[in-house]
Design an enzyme around this catalytic site. Structure first.
Site, mmCIF file in Angstrom:
data_model
loop_
_atom_site.group_PDB
_atom_site.id
_atom_site.type_symbol
_atom_site.label_atom_id
_atom_site.label_comp_id
_atom_site.label_asym_id
_atom_site.label_seq_id
_atom_site.Cartn_x
_atom_site.Cartn_y
_atom_site.Cartn_z
ATOM 1 N N HIS A 12 0.844 -1.194 0.000
ATOM 2 C CA HIS A 12 0.000 0.000 0.000
ATOM 3 C C HIS A 12 0.890 1.259 0.000
ATOM 4 C CE1 HIS A 12 -3.662 2.225 1.350
ATOM 5 N NE2 HIS A 12 -2.754 3.008 1.906
ATOM 6 N N ASP A 70 8.406 6.353 9.181
ATOM 7 C CA ASP A 70 7.746 5.899 10.401
ATOM 8 C C ASP A 70 6.574 6.840 10.613
ATOM 9 O OD1 ASP A 70 7.657 4.042 12.592
ATOM 10 O OD2 ASP A 70 8.020 5.765 13.872
ATOM 11 N N PHE A 153 -6.531 2.088 5.930
ATOM 12 C CA PHE A 153 -6.126 1.042 6.871
ATOM 13 C C PHE A 153 -6.010 1.655 8.259
ATOM 14 C CE2 PHE A 153 -1.597 2.128 7.641
ATOM 15 C CZ PHE A 153 -1.445 3.123 6.684
ATOM 16 N N GLY A 154 -5.653 0.838 9.224
ATOM 17 C CA GLY A 154 -5.324 1.319 10.572
ATOM 18 C C GLY A 154 -6.398 2.210 11.196
ATOM 19 N N LYS A 176 -6.899 10.854 -0.529
ATOM 20 C CA LYS A 176 -6.080 10.732 0.683
ATOM 21 C C LYS A 176 -4.603 11.037 0.390
ATOM 22 C CE LYS A 176 -4.586 7.862 4.443
ATOM 23 N NZ LYS A 176 -4.358 6.508 4.910
HETATM 24 P P1 IMP Z 1 4.525 2.219 10.454
HETATM 25 O O1 IMP Z 1 4.881 3.610 10.048
HETATM 26 O O2 IMP Z 1 4.419 1.309 9.282
HETATM 27 O O3 IMP Z 1 5.379 1.716 11.574
HETATM 28 O O4 IMP Z 1 3.037 2.220 10.993
HETATM 29 C C1 IMP Z 1 2.554 3.038 11.962
HETATM 30 C C2 IMP Z 1 1.132 2.775 12.341
HETATM 31 O O5 IMP Z 1 0.486 4.055 12.366
HETATM 32 C C3 IMP Z 1 0.277 1.945 11.386
HETATM 33 O O6 IMP Z 1 0.329 0.590 11.690
HETATM 34 C C4 IMP Z 1 -1.097 2.514 11.655
HETATM 35 O O7 IMP Z 1 -1.592 2.001 12.854
HETATM 36 C C5 IMP Z 1 -0.816 3.985 11.908
HETATM 37 N N1 IMP Z 1 -0.930 4.767 10.657
HETATM 38 C C6 IMP Z 1 0.074 5.353 9.970
HETATM 39 N N2 IMP Z 1 -0.382 5.974 8.868
HETATM 40 C C7 IMP Z 1 -1.706 5.755 8.856
HETATM 41 C C8 IMP Z 1 -2.739 6.131 7.934
HETATM 42 O O8 IMP Z 1 -2.532 6.767 6.898
HETATM 43 N N3 IMP Z 1 -3.977 5.706 8.246
HETATM 44 C C9 IMP Z 1 -4.251 4.984 9.356
HETATM 45 N N4 IMP Z 1 -3.345 4.597 10.230
HETATM 46 C C10 IMP Z 1 -2.068 4.981 9.993
#
Ligand code: IMP
Length: 197
Positions: A12, A70, A153-154, A176
């Protein structure tokens, strides 16, 4: 042609990155494309520190420009939680349905003006000669009263943007990307990459 490796296994993110960095005279590869596996411990206390840790860990393995990001969600009323622990909040294996509901419960009765929040993304670039550049991008919003939308997501279903009066899970990917934290950080980085390729 220059090679840029993005230190992620998340397809993604790769789609978003390829779209935003299109036009650069470089081949853009994921770690998988480049055949790299690295077990990285993200033990920094800021988004910037973690992005640099990831990029440096991969840069040791290759002769290419390495990018890493991150990101996470900061909720002001909760002292910026879950912050750098966004992925680990309530445990990596807990579903986002449960995590999102838990955050909504913690904000129960809190009025809209105190539900301000933002997604933050730090992107680090490590160049073969050792130079390190870090950029931060954000998107401001607020935590809604209930989850909405199926895209993204998330934490997207509970993160609402004023401009569209809906959650980021209700936006199309194009909408987005145009305003996202990752998009903003990458756009800020693009000029620095152009100058060095
Ligand atoms: P990482 O940067 O891949 O370590 O992920 C950080 C975490 O932040 C993700 O697993 C999500 O929980 C959250 N996160 C980061 N960016 C987004 C976004 O664009 N939408 C929703 N959740 C996000």
């Amino acid at each position: 042609m220059a090679k840029i490796i993005f230190a992620t296994g998340n397809e993604h993110k790769m789609t978003e990155i390829r779209e935003i960095l299109a036009g650069l005279k470089a081949e853009i590869l994921s770690m998988k494309d480049a055949g790299i596996t690295a077990d990285i411990v993200e033990d920094g206390s800021t988004f910037e520190e973690n992005a640099v840790i990831k990029a440096k860990a991969v840069a040791k393995e290759v002769d290419a420009i390495v990018l890493a990001d991150d990101s996470g969600l900061e909720i002001d009323y909760l002292n910026k939680e879950p912050g750098v622990y966004s992925a680990r909040y309530m445990g990596e294996d807990t579903s986002y349905e449960i995590k999102n509901q838990a955050l909504l419960d913690r904000l129960k009765g809190v009025p809209k003006e105190k539900r301000t929040a933002r997604f933050v993304c730090a992107i680090a670039a490590v160049f073969p000669h050792g130079e390190v550049i870090v950029k931060r991008g954000t998107i401001e919003g607020y935590i809604g009263d209930k989850p909405a939308g199926k895209n993204g997501f998330g934490y997207d279903p509970i993160f609402y943007v004023e401009e569209f009066q809906c959650s980021t899970a209700e936006l199309t990917m194009e909408q987005k990307n145009a305003l996202s934290h990752r998009g903003n950080a990458l756009r800020a980085m693009k000029g620095d990459l152009e100058k060095r390729i």
